[in-house]
Write an enzyme that holds these catalytic residues in place. Sequence first.
Site, mmCIF file in Angstrom:
data_model
loop_
_atom_site.group_PDB
_atom_site.id
_atom_site.type_symbol
_atom_site.label_atom_id
_atom_site.label_comp_id
_atom_site.label_asym_id
_atom_site.label_seq_id
_atom_site.Cartn_x
_atom_site.Cartn_y
_atom_site.Cartn_z
ATOM 1 N N LYS A 102 32.287 27.982 36.467
ATOM 2 C CA LYS A 102 32.747 27.139 37.627
ATOM 3 C C LYS A 102 33.174 25.562 37.395
ATOM 4 O O LYS A 102 33.830 24.995 38.152
ATOM 5 C CB LYS A 102 31.637 27.456 38.692
ATOM 6 C CG LYS A 102 30.396 26.770 38.201
ATOM 7 C CD LYS A 102 29.634 28.075 37.690
ATOM 8 C CE LYS A 102 28.294 27.585 37.144
ATOM 9 N NZ LYS A 102 27.592 28.666 36.929
ATOM 10 N N GLU A 126 35.065 35.871 39.206
ATOM 11 C CA GLU A 126 33.874 36.414 40.176
ATOM 12 C C GLU A 126 32.606 35.874 39.912
ATOM 13 O O GLU A 126 31.780 35.553 40.681
ATOM 14 C CB GLU A 126 33.979 37.841 40.267
ATOM 15 C CG GLU A 126 33.012 38.453 41.131
ATOM 16 C CD GLU A 126 33.389 38.392 42.521
ATOM 17 O OE1 GLU A 126 34.509 38.777 43.083
ATOM 18 O OE2 GLU A 126 32.697 37.528 43.319
ATOM 19 N N GLY A 131 27.006 34.315 40.973
ATOM 20 C CA GLY A 131 26.301 35.244 39.812
ATOM 21 C C GLY A 131 26.950 36.765 40.286
ATOM 22 O O GLY A 131 28.029 37.040 40.086
ATOM 23 N N ILE A 133 26.884 38.342 43.180
ATOM 24 C CA ILE A 133 27.430 38.530 44.685
ATOM 25 C C ILE A 133 28.913 38.704 44.418
ATOM 26 O O ILE A 133 29.679 37.642 44.057
ATOM 27 C CB ILE A 133 26.999 37.496 45.623
ATOM 28 C CG1 ILE A 133 25.558 37.265 45.574
ATOM 29 C CG2 ILE A 133 27.466 37.928 46.986
ATOM 30 C CD1 ILE A 133 24.999 36.189 46.542
ATOM 31 N N GLY A 184 17.109 31.697 32.016
ATOM 32 C CA GLY A 184 18.423 31.792 31.736
ATOM 33 C C GLY A 184 19.376 31.340 32.803
ATOM 34 O O GLY A 184 20.420 31.777 32.755
ATOM 35 N N LYS A 202 30.868 25.180 42.932
ATOM 36 C CA LYS A 202 31.101 26.673 43.540
ATOM 37 C C LYS A 202 31.524 26.416 44.869
ATOM 38 O O LYS A 202 32.602 27.132 45.295
ATOM 39 C CB LYS A 202 29.463 27.279 43.630
ATOM 40 C CG LYS A 202 29.188 27.726 42.280
ATOM 41 C CD LYS A 202 27.635 28.144 42.198
ATOM 42 C CE LYS A 202 27.159 28.464 40.831
ATOM 43 N NZ LYS A 202 25.863 28.645 40.744
ATOM 44 N N GLY A 303 21.427 34.962 35.860
ATOM 45 C CA GLY A 303 20.574 35.707 35.151
ATOM 46 C C GLY A 303 21.711 36.815 34.441
ATOM 47 O O GLY A 303 22.819 36.718 34.649
HETATM 48 P P1 NDP Z 1 24.567 30.057 27.271
HETATM 49 O O1 NDP Z 1 24.303 28.544 26.664
HETATM 50 O O2 NDP Z 1 23.418 30.827 27.314
HETATM 51 O O3 NDP Z 1 25.698 30.608 26.081
HETATM 52 C C1 NDP Z 1 26.870 30.014 25.766
HETATM 53 C C2 NDP Z 1 27.111 30.744 24.632
HETATM 54 O O4 NDP Z 1 28.535 30.069 24.238
HETATM 55 C C3 NDP Z 1 26.649 30.740 23.168
HETATM 56 O O5 NDP Z 1 26.769 32.024 22.669
HETATM 57 C C4 NDP Z 1 27.048 29.676 22.479
HETATM 58 O O6 NDP Z 1 26.815 29.784 21.250
HETATM 59 C C5 NDP Z 1 28.495 29.687 22.804
HETATM 60 N N1 NDP Z 1 29.107 28.147 22.879
HETATM 61 C C6 NDP Z 1 28.797 27.299 23.635
HETATM 62 N N2 NDP Z 1 29.676 26.280 22.899
HETATM 63 C C7 NDP Z 1 30.331 26.452 22.077
HETATM 64 C C8 NDP Z 1 31.300 25.863 21.174
HETATM 65 N N3 NDP Z 1 31.703 24.714 21.317
HETATM 66 N N4 NDP Z 1 31.678 26.685 20.088
HETATM 67 C C9 NDP Z 1 31.526 28.192 20.097
HETATM 68 N N5 NDP Z 1 30.729 28.546 20.484
HETATM 69 C C10 NDP Z 1 30.032 27.881 21.623
HETATM 70 O O7 NDP Z 1 25.214 29.990 28.445
HETATM 71 P P2 NDP Z 1 25.290 31.102 29.607
HETATM 72 O O8 NDP Z 1 25.618 32.303 28.976
HETATM 73 O O9 NDP Z 1 24.190 30.843 30.647
HETATM 74 O O10 NDP Z 1 26.527 30.611 30.486
HETATM 75 C C11 NDP Z 1 27.869 30.901 30.075
HETATM 76 C C12 NDP Z 1 28.733 30.479 31.466
HETATM 77 O O11 NDP Z 1 28.498 31.288 32.464
HETATM 78 C C13 NDP Z 1 28.627 29.158 31.903
HETATM 79 O O12 NDP Z 1 29.777 28.635 32.428
HETATM 80 C C14 NDP Z 1 27.704 29.230 33.075
HETATM 81 O O13 NDP Z 1 27.906 28.236 34.054
HETATM 82 C C15 NDP Z 1 28.273 30.472 33.464
HETATM 83 N N6 NDP Z 1 27.247 31.209 34.319
HETATM 84 C C16 NDP Z 1 25.832 31.529 33.816
HETATM 85 C C17 NDP Z 1 24.997 32.034 34.605
HETATM 86 C C18 NDP Z 1 23.706 32.317 34.243
HETATM 87 O O14 NDP Z 1 22.861 32.785 34.987
HETATM 88 N N7 NDP Z 1 23.364 31.819 32.876
HETATM 89 C C19 NDP Z 1 25.286 32.702 35.998
HETATM 90 C C20 NDP Z 1 26.761 32.323 36.435
HETATM 91 C C21 NDP Z 1 27.750 31.581 35.452
HETATM 92 P P3 NDP Z 1 25.440 29.954 20.310
HETATM 93 O O15 NDP Z 1 24.754 31.086 20.764
HETATM 94 O O16 NDP Z 1 25.844 30.171 18.928
HETATM 95 O O17 NDP Z 1 24.949 28.570 20.501
HETATM 96 N N1 HSE Z 2 22.830 27.597 36.962
HETATM 97 C C1 HSE Z 2 23.560 28.446 37.839
HETATM 98 C C2 HSE Z 2 22.477 28.645 38.927
HETATM 99 C C3 HSE Z 2 23.972 29.863 37.097
HETATM 100 O O1 HSE Z 2 21.395 28.446 38.686
HETATM 101 O O2 HSE Z 2 22.991 29.144 40.040
HETATM 102 C C4 HSE Z 2 24.527 30.578 38.232
HETATM 103 O O3 HSE Z 2 25.946 30.093 38.571
#
Ligand code: NDP
Ligand code: HSE
Length: 431
Positions: A102, A126, A131, A133, A184, A202, A303
């Site tokens: 976002k 989406e 998340g 929803i 997470g 958002k 999550g």
């Molecule tokens: P994480 O920090 O858990 O994971 C990020 C991943 O991206 C890791 O695997 C990391 O690699 C990789 N990464 C980050 N920066 C780089 C880079 N510069 N070059 C290469 N790889 C990179 O994030 P999330 O999974 O929690 O979130 C991902 C996206 O989803 C975000 O935009 C977040 O806002 C969105 N989101 C997250 C939610 C949640 O509940 N967590 C819910 C809804 C949306 P490595 O593992 O090697 O460090």
């Molecule tokens: N950090 C965000 C939250 C992840 O807590 O709602 C989902 O977008």
Amino acid sequence: MTYKVGLLGLGTVGVGVAKILQDPSGRHPLLPDIKIARVGVRSLNKQRDVAIDPNIVTDDLESIVNDPEIDIVVEVIGGIEPARSLILKAIANGKHVVTANKAVIARHGNEIFSESKQKGVYVMLEAAACGGIPVIQALKQSLGGNRITELTGIVNGTTNYILSRMYFEGADFGDTLAEAQKLGYAEADPTADVDGYDAADKMAILASLAFGDRVNLEDIYREGIRSITSADIGYAKELGFTIKLLGIARRAVGKEESDLEIRVHPTLIPIQHPLANIHGVTNAVRIEGDPVGEVVFSGPGAGSGATASAVVADIINVVAALKSVPNQINQLMGCSHEHYAKIAPIENTVTQFYARLLTHDKPGVIGDLGTAFGHHQVSLNAILQKNTIHDGLAEIVVVTQQVSELNFQQAIAAIRQLPTLHSIPTILRVL
Ligand code: NDP
Ligand code: HSE
């Protein structure tokens, strides 16, 4: 035909996506046609919570968006750069994009959607709001026949988790935030959650879909939850409210019809309101539309699995569209707004306020406050004074009636000048 996914990121969300795609049984019949062909990460040696063939994992993410074999790029790395550049390169290379990001969409949606329109590719988001929803596709498709008048939501899971634990268990802010990070839910920099930036991102996306114009993020009034203390939660309970970080978007009252009011701030909500009973990481969005009336969506807002559910739904939608009408974009799946919405300044808002004040415990203090509020046309709904707390200070809580933000702020400025005032630790708005 098999569709090849390039997965950028294998963190909380990426792992959830990989787990669904690796285990299609009993899920959508298109899933077996979707294969993860390449995965991009930052650290090649990190332990992952999912089994992935190491031969398809790389730390060269550009090579994935430039790979002619990849049909769909799934961006779940987060942050602005390199996410923005990778998305734009994927589009330039004619790839469809699914993102949960976002932050990048709220700031750079303009160029991303313009480029995708020009290249005739999908950009799906989406998972970027609330998340698991399915609210984005609902706004794009299922509610398309409505004129939306209001969209109100608990759109950040981390802050709702923190505020719920503070409300029910008297939990400590810092400890609860650490738990949300461990689970997470929180962003890489959790200040994005706590200070309301994530919720504002958002709301920019949701309001843009609901009201049909692009929203400039800087126009959204934003406050986070740092000022909320256990004292405020106690008073809120006593007065029949709970406290939530709320996003509010509506047609501005009594102003030009085109004006929107969009704000994100901690809000006292009456306990009987549908959003008051949304607790923990659960998010909820309440939409009012003409003619549908009130529709409320709720579900897990963050999550691994919940967010992956939304990401994979987008991948399935793209694959289904490509299979049924190749080389043509389905209008119901895109975002095609060209103009920016006019957002009313916060001073134009009319709302109720809650304020907690510390005063010197002297006769006439309540009268002084009443006079200052009265001078600025601020009528009070409730006033509570507790026993002197310490060092001769008394704690006074007021709840106003519906008043103009401007009048309220002028009254507060006058109250700050009163010799009997010590401080005003908290000012909150009431739904
Ligand atoms: P994480 O920090 O858990 O994971 C990020 C991943 O991206 C890791 O695997 C990391 O690699 C990789 N990464 C980050 N920066 C780089 C880079 N510069 N070059 C290469 N790889 C990179 O994030 P999330 O999974 O929690 O979130 C991902 C996206 O989803 C975000 O935009 C977040 O806002 C969105 N989101 C997250 C939610 C949640 O509940 N967590 C819910 C809804 C949306 P490595 O593992 O090697 O460090
Ligand atoms: N950090 C965000 C939250 C992840 O807590 O709602 C989902 O977008």
